[in-house]
Design an enzyme around this catalytic site. Sequence first.
Site, PDB file in Angstrom:
ATOM      1  N   ASN A   9       0.704  -0.886  -0.223  1.00 35.91           N
ATOM      2  CA  ASN A   9       0.082   0.132  -0.485  1.00 35.91           C
ATOM      3  C   ASN A   9       0.668   1.559   0.071  1.00 35.91           C
ATOM      4  OD1 ASN A   9      -2.384   1.960   0.535  1.00 35.91           O
ATOM      5  ND2 ASN A   9      -2.224   1.268   2.628  1.00 35.91           N
ATOM      6  N   LYS A  11       0.415   4.367  -0.022  1.00 39.22           N
ATOM      7  CA  LYS A  11      -0.428   5.437   0.550  1.00 39.22           C
ATOM      8  C   LYS A  11      -0.148   6.259  -0.722  1.00 39.22           C
ATOM      9  CE  LYS A  11      -0.234   3.281   4.764  1.00 39.22           C
ATOM     10  NZ  LYS A  11       0.081   3.062   6.074  1.00 39.22           N
ATOM     11  N   HIS A  96      -9.854   1.051   4.930  1.00 39.77           N
ATOM     12  CA  HIS A  96      -8.370   1.417   6.004  1.00 39.77           C
ATOM     13  C   HIS A  96      -8.478   2.334   6.397  1.00 39.77           C
ATOM     14  CE1 HIS A  96      -3.735   2.428   6.474  1.00 39.77           C
ATOM     15  NE2 HIS A  96      -3.199   1.545   6.511  1.00 39.77           N
ATOM     16  N   GLU A  98      -6.960   5.016   8.006  1.00 43.85           N
ATOM     17  CA  GLU A  98      -6.590   6.263   7.886  1.00 43.85           C
ATOM     18  C   GLU A  98      -7.921   6.723   6.771  1.00 43.85           C
ATOM     19  OE1 GLU A  98      -1.811   5.069   6.899  1.00 43.85           O
ATOM     20  OE2 GLU A  98      -3.207   5.709   4.614  1.00 43.85           O
ATOM     21  N   GLU A 168      -5.779  -4.902  10.347  1.00 46.39           N
ATOM     22  CA  GLU A 168      -4.611  -3.770  10.498  1.00 46.39           C
ATOM     23  C   GLU A 168      -4.625  -3.001  12.214  1.00 46.39           C
ATOM     24  OE1 GLU A 168      -4.774  -0.191   8.263  1.00 46.39           O
ATOM     25  OE2 GLU A 168      -6.810  -0.317   8.560  1.00 46.39           O
ATOM     26  N   GLY A 174       2.451   2.418  11.273  1.00 45.88           N
ATOM     27  CA  GLY A 174       3.832   3.618  11.671  1.00 45.88           C
ATOM     28  C   GLY A 174       4.273   4.101  12.668  1.00 45.88           C
ATOM     29  N   SER A 214       2.967  -2.747  10.532  1.00 43.78           N
ATOM     30  CA  SER A 214       4.085  -2.723  11.137  1.00 43.78           C
ATOM     31  C   SER A 214       4.916  -3.591  10.529  1.00 43.78           C
ATOM     32  CB  SER A 214       5.021  -2.058  12.207  1.00 43.78           C
ATOM     33  OG  SER A 214       4.429  -0.661  11.995  1.00 43.78           O
TER      34      SER A 214
END
Length: 251
Positions: A9, A11, A96, A98, A168, A174, A214
């Site tokens: 991904n 991003k 996702h 985010e 996730e 991150g 991660s």
Amino acid sequence: MRKNIVAGNWKMNTTLPEGLVLAKELNEALKNRTPNCDVIIGVPFTHLASIVAAVDTRKIGVAAENAADRSAGAFTGEVSAEMIASTGAAYVILGHSERRTYYHETPATLKTKTELALAHQLTPIFCIGEVLAEREAGNHFEVVDAQIEESLFDLSAADFRKLILAYEPVWAIGTGKTATAAQAQEMHAHIRRTVATKYGEEIAANTSILYGGSCNAGNAKELFSNPDVDGGLIGGASLSAEKFLPIIDAF
């Protein structure tokens, strides 16, 4: 049939020229190899058609990182599932963390996005997962169950079979933190049981569930060795062929 999958991904990273260099490097590295997993790269909308044309899509699947919750019309700046499919991309990342956090995507929105993706023969990589406060409160199983049930459980069994799920732990994206292999296995097994309650053991057993938090060359082998972890949705490490290839090789 359940597959092992390593999906990148990217991003909001790479210009189109940079993305093409990375995709071609990965394509060249895999040209004479037969990985023990499917390989997918999720790239920005601007890159889709060019990268589909630049790689061997029999070896590298190409995914969009999002899709609109509308089919077409006066929705300036949005990109529909039909548009994505027209580029030759075969996958789309939906839900996702985010997107949920920064753009306030709701279960209802993601339900519509998933249905539109499937209607245009895209395979959704559907993301689920809890934030740190939910994990610390002991609500992580309930949170993930709700995300699955509210967005996906109206799908027919035939359509649910087409999905890839990606767990996730938001607290491990991150941040440098990673769920332990045991924590990943515990949640993946729980997700599979949740799917089984609706669609039965056979469909649950054949649903690929990826870990996305991660994951890197150093921990991929341990994570992927779990019986219910079928691969990874890889963020930062997918931006370098040198870092991404060892994760593919972890299978």
